[in-house]
Design an enzyme around this catalytic site. Structure first.
Site, PDB file in Angstrom:
ATOM      1  N   ASN A  19       0.874  -1.187   0.000  1.00 56.08           N
ATOM      2  CA  ASN A  19       0.000   0.000   0.000  1.00 56.08           C
ATOM      3  C   ASN A  19       0.905   1.228   0.000  1.00 56.08           C
ATOM      4  O   ASN A  19       1.486   1.560   1.024  1.00 56.08           O
ATOM      5  CB  ASN A  19      -0.896  -0.025   1.243  1.00 56.08           C
ATOM      6  CG  ASN A  19      -1.714   1.246   1.388  1.00 56.08           C
ATOM      7  OD1 ASN A  19      -1.767   2.067   0.458  1.00 56.08           O
ATOM      8  ND2 ASN A  19      -2.339   1.421   2.543  1.00 56.08           N
ATOM      9  N   TRP A  20       0.982   1.881  -1.151  1.00 60.76           N
ATOM     10  CA  TRP A  20       1.895   3.032  -1.267  1.00 60.76           C
ATOM     11  C   TRP A  20       1.358   4.258  -0.539  1.00 60.76           C
ATOM     12  O   TRP A  20       2.062   5.239  -0.376  1.00 60.76           O
ATOM     13  CB  TRP A  20       2.096   3.390  -2.731  1.00 60.76           C
ATOM     14  CG  TRP A  20       2.826   2.347  -3.540  1.00 60.76           C
ATOM     15  CD1 TRP A  20       3.337   1.157  -3.099  1.00 60.76           C
ATOM     16  CD2 TRP A  20       3.122   2.416  -4.940  1.00 60.76           C
ATOM     17  NE1 TRP A  20       3.935   0.487  -4.132  1.00 60.76           N
ATOM     18  CE2 TRP A  20       3.819   1.233  -5.285  1.00 60.76           C
ATOM     19  CE3 TRP A  20       2.870   3.360  -5.943  1.00 60.76           C
ATOM     20  CZ2 TRP A  20       4.266   0.979  -6.579  1.00 60.76           C
ATOM     21  CZ3 TRP A  20       3.308   3.102  -7.231  1.00 60.76           C
ATOM     22  CH2 TRP A  20       4.000   1.925  -7.537  1.00 60.76           C
ATOM     23  N   LYS A  21       0.077   4.244  -0.187  1.00 64.30           N
ATOM     24  CA  LYS A  21      -0.578   5.435   0.399  1.00 64.30           C
ATOM     25  C   LYS A  21      -0.358   6.617  -0.561  1.00 64.30           C
ATOM     26  O   LYS A  21      -0.288   6.386  -1.775  1.00 64.30           O
ATOM     27  CB  LYS A  21      -0.061   5.682   1.821  1.00 64.30           C
ATOM     28  CG  LYS A  21      -0.189   4.401   2.675  1.00 64.30           C
ATOM     29  CD  LYS A  21       0.010   4.599   4.146  1.00 64.30           C
ATOM     30  CE  LYS A  21      -0.165   3.256   4.857  1.00 64.30           C
ATOM     31  NZ  LYS A  21      -0.078   3.352   6.300  1.00 64.30           N
ATOM     32  N   HIS A 111      -9.406   1.216   4.843  1.00 63.78           N
ATOM     33  CA  HIS A 111      -8.131   1.388   5.546  1.00 63.78           C
ATOM     34  C   HIS A 111      -8.350   2.313   6.749  1.00 63.78           C
ATOM     35  O   HIS A 111      -9.176   3.229   6.686  1.00 63.78           O
ATOM     36  CB  HIS A 111      -7.085   1.978   4.591  1.00 63.78           C
ATOM     37  CG  HIS A 111      -5.710   1.948   5.179  1.00 63.78           C
ATOM     38  ND1 HIS A 111      -5.279   2.893   6.078  1.00 63.78           N
ATOM     39  CD2 HIS A 111      -4.707   1.061   5.040  1.00 63.78           C
ATOM     40  CE1 HIS A 111      -4.042   2.579   6.464  1.00 63.78           C
ATOM     41  NE2 HIS A 111      -3.664   1.484   5.842  1.00 63.78           N
ATOM     42  N   GLU A 113      -6.764   4.737   7.784  1.00 63.00           N
ATOM     43  CA  GLU A 113      -6.603   6.172   7.483  1.00 63.00           C
ATOM     44  C   GLU A 113      -7.876   6.741   6.860  1.00 63.00           C
ATOM     45  O   GLU A 113      -8.206   7.912   7.079  1.00 63.00           O
ATOM     46  CB  GLU A 113      -5.372   6.378   6.579  1.00 63.00           C
ATOM     47  CG  GLU A 113      -4.089   6.178   7.386  1.00 63.00           C
ATOM     48  CD  GLU A 113      -2.921   5.595   6.618  1.00 63.00           C
ATOM     49  OE1 GLU A 113      -2.893   5.683   5.378  1.00 63.00           O
ATOM     50  OE2 GLU A 113      -2.015   5.026   7.275  1.00 63.00           O
ATOM     51  N   GLU A 181      -5.261  -5.015  10.336  1.00 63.38           N
ATOM     52  CA  GLU A 181      -4.241  -4.007  10.594  1.00 63.38           C
ATOM     53  C   GLU A 181      -4.563  -3.299  11.910  1.00 63.38           C
ATOM     54  O   GLU A 181      -5.390  -2.373  11.922  1.00 63.38           O
ATOM     55  CB  GLU A 181      -4.227  -2.973   9.466  1.00 63.38           C
ATOM     56  CG  GLU A 181      -3.859  -3.535   8.118  1.00 63.38           C
ATOM     57  CD  GLU A 181      -3.227  -2.475   7.222  1.00 63.38           C
ATOM     58  OE1 GLU A 181      -2.113  -2.696   6.752  1.00 63.38           O
ATOM     59  OE2 GLU A 181      -3.852  -1.419   7.026  1.00 63.38           O
ATOM     60  N   GLY A 187       2.577   2.145  10.959  1.00 59.02           N
ATOM     61  CA  GLY A 187       3.555   3.225  10.906  1.00 59.02           C
ATOM     62  C   GLY A 187       4.238   3.503  12.229  1.00 59.02           C
ATOM     63  O   GLY A 187       4.914   4.525  12.376  1.00 59.02           O
ATOM     64  N   SER A 227       3.597  -2.220  10.367  1.00 54.24           N
ATOM     65  CA  SER A 227       5.044  -2.273  10.633  1.00 54.24           C
ATOM     66  C   SER A 227       5.680  -3.593  10.186  1.00 54.24           C
ATOM     67  O   SER A 227       6.596  -4.096  10.843  1.00 54.24           O
ATOM     68  CB  SER A 227       5.329  -1.986  12.111  1.00 54.24           C
ATOM     69  OG  SER A 227       4.898  -0.678  12.447  1.00 54.24           O
ATOM     70  N   GLY A 249       4.997   1.465   4.752  1.00 51.73           N
ATOM     71  CA  GLY A 249       6.306   2.109   4.589  1.00 51.73           C
ATOM     72  C   GLY A 249       7.333   1.242   3.871  1.00 51.73           C
ATOM     73  O   GLY A 249       8.028   1.709   2.957  1.00 51.73           O
TER      74      GLY A 249
HETATM   75  P1  13P Z   1       3.161   0.353   7.756  1.00 45.67           P
HETATM   76  O1  13P Z   1       3.666  -0.926   7.096  1.00 45.67           O
HETATM   77  O2  13P Z   1       3.906   1.567   7.324  1.00 45.67           O
HETATM   78  O3  13P Z   1       3.047   0.193   9.234  1.00 45.67           O
HETATM   79  O4  13P Z   1       1.660   0.579   7.195  1.00 45.67           O
HETATM   80  C1  13P Z   1       0.762  -0.455   7.243  1.00 45.67           C
HETATM   81  C2  13P Z   1      -0.423  -0.076   6.453  1.00 45.67           C
HETATM   82  O5  13P Z   1      -1.174   0.808   6.815  1.00 45.67           O
HETATM   83  C3  13P Z   1      -0.655  -0.797   5.191  1.00 45.67           C
HETATM   84  O6  13P Z   1      -1.928  -0.553   4.703  1.00 45.67           O
END
Ligand code: 13P
Length: 269
Positions: A19-21, A111, A113, A181, A187, A227, A249
């Site tokens: 997931n590149w966000k 997600h 977010e 998640e 993160g 993470s 990330g």
């Molecule tokens: P991280 O791997 O940066 O913790 O993010 C996880 C995430 O939100 C994947 O959708």
């Protein structure tokens, strides 16, 4: 549409998803996907054994589609969100049918977010999931508890309730993926332990079994996210109910992501 590597005959093929966000414009996306494909090809990655997916921003999808089709890359891709409605007067939104036209295999839905920053409720997420399925996409539905939820309700209550809201809205035979998640692990550099991930993944699978039957539970993939890095992926993949990872990330670095995809090679799972 690119075929998703999953059918009852296949069993649950592990899925490593990046997931590149909101990272990488379309030029960066092309360079990244090209490098990732080279890196995995050099390492003789077996894409039939571990499926690889990337989730770029909307504006990159056409470029990724063109590259993947032209070079016949064995990498699949999807969007990070979708509108619950059919095409029409919804300024700024993207319809599921548009994503299907771009050969997206998957779409991320719910997600944390989106839930936190954009106020997406369980109802909205359920409607988006139904819209994705209606367009022939495989929704990758994200669920997870906050640190506060964990304290108050334990680990699985909130993720299971979030999954139940989605199961209310989709056909019993729908193909979907669930990503567990925990919000506190995203993160933060503090992943859940493999045992915690297994406990919730198993509760999610039991929910699918209770609602959709044993066969659906046996073929539906449950991923862990939060993470995930090359040095901790093996512990998650050893768990019987964890079928892959949703990586944030660490999916932005070609070598790091490629090492996560190749977890079987370098850690001897
Ligand atoms: P991280 O791997 O940066 O913790 O993010 C996880 C995430 O939100 C994947 O959708």
């Amino acid at each position: 549409m690119a075929r998703v590597n999953r059918s009852p005959a296949d069993g649950r093929i592990p899925l490593i998803a990046g997931n590149w966000k909101m990272n990488f414009d379309h030029l960066q996306a092309i360079a990244f996907v090209q490098k990732l494909a080279w890196s995995l090809k050099d390492a003789r990655h077996d894409f039939g054994a571990v499926e690889v997916a990337v989730f770029p921003p909307f504006t990159d999808l056409r470029s990724v589609q063109t590259l993947v089709a032209a070079d016949k890359l064995p990498i699949v891709y999807g969007a990070q969100d979708v509108c619950a409605h059919a095409p029409g007067a919804f300024t700024g939104e993207i319809a599921a049918s548009f994503l299907a036209q771009l050969d997206c295999s998957y779409v991320l839905i719910g997600h944390s977010e989106r839930r936190t920053f954009y106020g997406e409720t369980d109802e909205v997420i359920a409607a988006k999931t139904a819209a994705a399925i209606g367009a022939g996409l495989v929704p990758l539905v994200c669920v997870g508890e906050t640190a506060e939820d964990l304290e108050t309700h334990g680990a699985s209550a909130v993720p299971v309730a979030q999954l139940n809201a989605v199961l209310d809205a989709i056909p019993k035979t729908a193909d979907f993926v669930v990503a567990y998640e925990p919000v506190w692990a995203i993160g933060s550099g503090q992943p859940a332990t493999p045992e915690q991930a297994q406990q919730v993944a198993s509760a999610l699978r039991a929910t699918i079994a209770a609602r959709l039957g044993d066969e659906a539970a046996a073929v539906t993939r449950v991923l862990y996210g939060g993470s995930v890095k090359a040095d901790n992926i093996a512990g998650f993949m050893r768990q019987p109910d964890v079928d892959g990872a949703l990586v944030g990330g660490a999916s932005l670095d070609v070598e790091g992501f490629s090492a996560i995809v190749r977890y079987q090679k370098h850690v001897g799972v």
